[in-house]
Design a protein around this motif. Structure first.
Motif, short mmCIF file in Angstrom:
data_model
loop_
_atom_site.label_atom_id
_atom_site.label_comp_id
_atom_site.label_asym_id
_atom_site.label_seq_id
_atom_site.Cartn_x
_atom_site.Cartn_y
_atom_site.Cartn_z
N ASP A 95 0.81 -1.22 0.00
CA ASP A 95 0.00 0.00 0.00
C ASP A 95 0.84 1.27 0.00
O ASP A 95 0.34 2.35 -0.34
N SER A 96 2.12 1.17 0.40
CA SER A 96 2.97 2.35 0.43
C SER A 96 3.54 2.70 -0.94
O SER A 96 4.12 3.77 -1.12
N GLN A 124 2.82 1.59 -9.59
CA GLN A 124 3.64 0.43 -9.23
C GLN A 124 2.81 -0.62 -8.51
O GLN A 124 2.97 -1.82 -8.75
N ARG A 125 1.91 -0.19 -7.63
CA ARG A 125 1.11 -1.13 -6.86
C ARG A 125 0.19 -1.95 -7.76
O ARG A 125 0.13 -3.17 -7.66
N THR A 126 -0.52 -1.29 -8.67
CA THR A 126 -1.44 -2.01 -9.55
C THR A 126 -0.69 -2.92 -10.52
O THR A 126 -1.15 -4.03 -10.84
N THR A 127 0.48 -2.47 -10.97
CA THR A 127 1.29 -3.30 -11.87
C THR A 127 1.79 -4.54 -11.14
O THR A 127 1.73 -5.66 -11.67
N LEU A 128 2.27 -4.37 -9.92
CA LEU A 128 2.77 -5.50 -9.15
C LEU A 128 1.65 -6.49 -8.84
O LEU A 128 1.84 -7.71 -8.95
N GLN A 129 0.49 -5.99 -8.46
CA GLN A 129 -0.63 -6.88 -8.16
C GLN A 129 -1.06 -7.66 -9.40
O GLN A 129 -1.36 -8.86 -9.32
N GLU A 172 3.84 -10.46 -22.71
CA GLU A 172 2.42 -10.81 -22.65
C GLU A 172 1.69 -9.98 -21.61
O GLU A 172 0.57 -9.52 -21.83
N LEU A 173 2.33 -9.79 -20.47
CA LEU A 173 1.71 -8.99 -19.41
C LEU A 173 1.56 -7.54 -19.86
O LEU A 173 0.53 -6.90 -19.59
N ALA A 174 2.56 -7.01 -20.55
CA ALA A 174 2.47 -5.64 -21.06
C ALA A 174 1.32 -5.49 -22.04
O ALA A 174 0.59 -4.49 -22.02
N ASP A 175 1.12 -6.49 -22.89
CA ASP A 175 0.01 -6.45 -23.84
C ASP A 175 -1.34 -6.46 -23.11
O ASP A 175 -2.26 -5.71 -23.47
N GLU A 176 -1.45 -7.29 -22.08
CA GLU A 176 -2.70 -7.36 -21.34
C GLU A 176 -3.01 -6.04 -20.63
O GLU A 176 -4.16 -5.61 -20.58
N LEU A 177 -1.97 -5.42 -20.08
CA LEU A 177 -2.17 -4.17 -19.34
C LEU A 177 -2.17 -2.94 -20.26
O LEU A 177 -2.41 -1.83 -19.79
N GLU A 178 -1.86 -3.17 -21.54
CA GLU A 178 -1.86 -2.10 -22.54
C GLU A 178 -0.90 -0.98 -22.17
O GLU A 178 -1.23 0.20 -22.21
N VAL A 179 0.32 -1.38 -21.78
CA VAL A 179 1.40 -0.42 -21.50
C VAL A 179 2.64 -0.89 -22.23
O VAL A 179 2.79 -2.09 -22.53
N PRO A 180 3.57 0.01 -22.57
CA PRO A 180 4.81 -0.41 -23.21
C PRO A 180 5.60 -1.37 -22.31
O PRO A 180 5.56 -1.26 -21.09
N TYR A 235 10.03 -1.12 -15.88
CA TYR A 235 10.48 -0.07 -14.96
C TYR A 235 9.65 -0.07 -13.68
O TYR A 235 10.18 -0.02 -12.57
N ARG A 236 8.32 -0.16 -13.81
CA ARG A 236 7.44 -0.13 -12.64
C ARG A 236 7.69 -1.34 -11.74
O ARG A 236 7.72 -1.21 -10.50
N LEU A 237 7.87 -2.50 -12.33
CA LEU A 237 8.12 -3.69 -11.53
C LEU A 237 9.47 -3.59 -10.82
O LEU A 237 9.58 -3.95 -9.63
N ARG A 238 10.50 -3.11 -11.51
CA ARG A 238 11.82 -2.99 -10.88
C ARG A 238 11.78 -2.02 -9.72
O ARG A 238 12.37 -2.28 -8.67
N ARG A 239 11.09 -0.90 -9.90
CA ARG A 239 10.99 0.09 -8.82
C ARG A 239 10.23 -0.48 -7.63
O ARG A 239 10.62 -0.28 -6.47
N ALA A 240 9.12 -1.18 -7.89
CA ALA A 240 8.33 -1.77 -6.81
C ALA A 240 9.13 -2.83 -6.07
O ALA A 240 9.17 -2.87 -4.83
N GLU A 241 9.82 -3.69 -6.82
CA GLU A 241 10.62 -4.75 -6.20
C GLU A 241 11.75 -4.16 -5.37
O GLU A 241 12.04 -4.65 -4.26
N ALA A 242 12.39 -3.11 -5.87
CA ALA A 242 13.49 -2.48 -5.13
C ALA A 242 13.00 -1.87 -3.83
O ALA A 242 13.64 -1.99 -2.78
#
Length: 248
Positions: free
Chosen positions: A178-179, A184-189, A207-215, A221-228
Motif C-alpha cells: 500500500d505504500s 507500481q502497486r497495480t502493476t505488481l498486483q 504478454e503482461l504488457a500487452d494485457e495491461l496495454e502499456v509499453p 520499470y514499474r516492476l523494478r521500482r516496486a521490487e526495489a
C-alpha cells in the motif's frame, strides 16, 4: 493484535489436494473466506492454473472421502459438502462445508479452541505446502496451539513456523504494498495475479504488457521500482528472521 504465519508440508498420499498440486506446480489455491464454529467449518477457495491442473483439482475436491481441512487421516464420519461456484479453463472457485464428529478436527478448530474467537484466517497452497496466516489477539497462547497442532498432524505433514509479529497501526511500514505509488502497486498486483512471479512463469513480460496495454519498457520499470522498494524495506525491517524463530 498479532499475525501468526506457519506452513504444513504434506507427505505423499496423505492429502489428495496436495498430491494434485505437487503434480501440477503451476496450479495454486488461495482462500477467499474461511469460517469456523465449534461444530462446523465452511470456506471458499479460488484455484488458478492450467486447465489440466484445474480438472485434476476439481476431481480431488469431489472425492467422496475428501473432507476439506480435516486432519484425521482415516474416515472420521463427518458430513461434508463440496460445491463448485465458478469454473473456467484456468480458474476454479469451490465452496466446502463440514460438520464435525467426535474424532475429527482441523487447523481452524484447534485455533478456536486454543486462541479464542474473533480469528481471521488466510491460506495459500502450492505443491505440498499449505501456508496459514491467522490474525489473533496479542495475548493468545501461540505455543499451546502449535504444540496441539503438531500432535494432531502427527507424521502425515511437516510443520514450519514462519513469522509471529504485532499488527501496529502506528508503525510506519515502508515495505507494504500500500505504500507504493498507485502505478507500481497495480502493476505488481497484476503481475502476481497473472503468474509472472510463479516458477515456471505463467506469463512473460511482453504478454503482461500487452494485457495491461502499456509499453514493455514501462512495465519493466514499474516492476523494478516496486521490487526495489519492497526489498530494501524488508532488509531494514525490525521483524528479523531471528526474532520470528525465537518467538519474540
Amino acid at each position: 493484535m498479532r499475525e501468526f504465519v506457519f506452513a504444513l508440508e504434506y507427505d505423499p498420499g496423505t492429502n489428495p489436494v496436495a498430491d494434485v498440486l505437487e503434480a501440477n506446480p503451476r496450479t495454486t489455491v488461495r482462500s477467499l473466506s474461511c469460517h469456523v464454529t465449534p461444530e462446523s467449518l465452511w470456506r471458499v477457495d479460488r484455484a488458478t492454473g492450467p486447465e489440466t491442473g484445474i480438472e485434476a483439482l476439481e476431481a480431488a475436491y469431489r472425492e467422496p472421502s475428501y473432507c476439506a481441512d480435516c486432519l484425521v487421516r482415516d474416515d472420521c464420519g463427518a458430513d461434508c459438502e463440496t460445491q463448485v461456484l465458478d469454473r473456467s479453463r484456468d480458474e476454479l472457485v469451490v465452496y466446502t462445508y463440514w460438520d464435525r464428529t467426535d474424532v475429527c478436527t482441523s487447523v481452524p478448530h484447534l485455533a478456536l479452541e486454543y486462541l479464542g474467537e474473533g480469528l481471521l484466517f488466510e491460506t495459500y497452497r502450492e505443491g505440498r505446502r499449505y501456508r496459514w496466516r491467522i490474525v489473533l489477539g496479542s495475548d493468545a497462547p501461540i505455543g499451546d496451539f502449535f504444540d496441539a497442532l503438531g500432535d494432531e498432524v502427527g507424521e502425515c505433514a511437516g510443520m514450519e513456523m514462519i513469522r509471529l509479529t504485532e499488527l501496529d497501526p502506528n508503525r510506519e511500514r515502508l515495505g507494504s504494498v500500500d505504500s507504493l505509488p498507485v502505478e507500481q502497486r497495480t502493476t505488481l498486483q497484476a503481475a502476481v495475479e497473472r503468474g509472472y512471479y510463479e516458477t515456471p512463469r505463467r506469463i512473460d513480460l511482453s504478454e503482461l504488457a500487452d494485457e495491461l496495454e502499456v509499453p514493455r519498457s514501462t512495465l519493466s520499470y514499474r516492476l523494478r521500482r516496486a521490487e526495489a522498494s519492497l526489498a530494501t524495506a524488508f532488509v531494514a525491517d525490525d521483524d528479523s528472521l531471528e526474532a520470528i524463530t525465537t518467538g519474540e
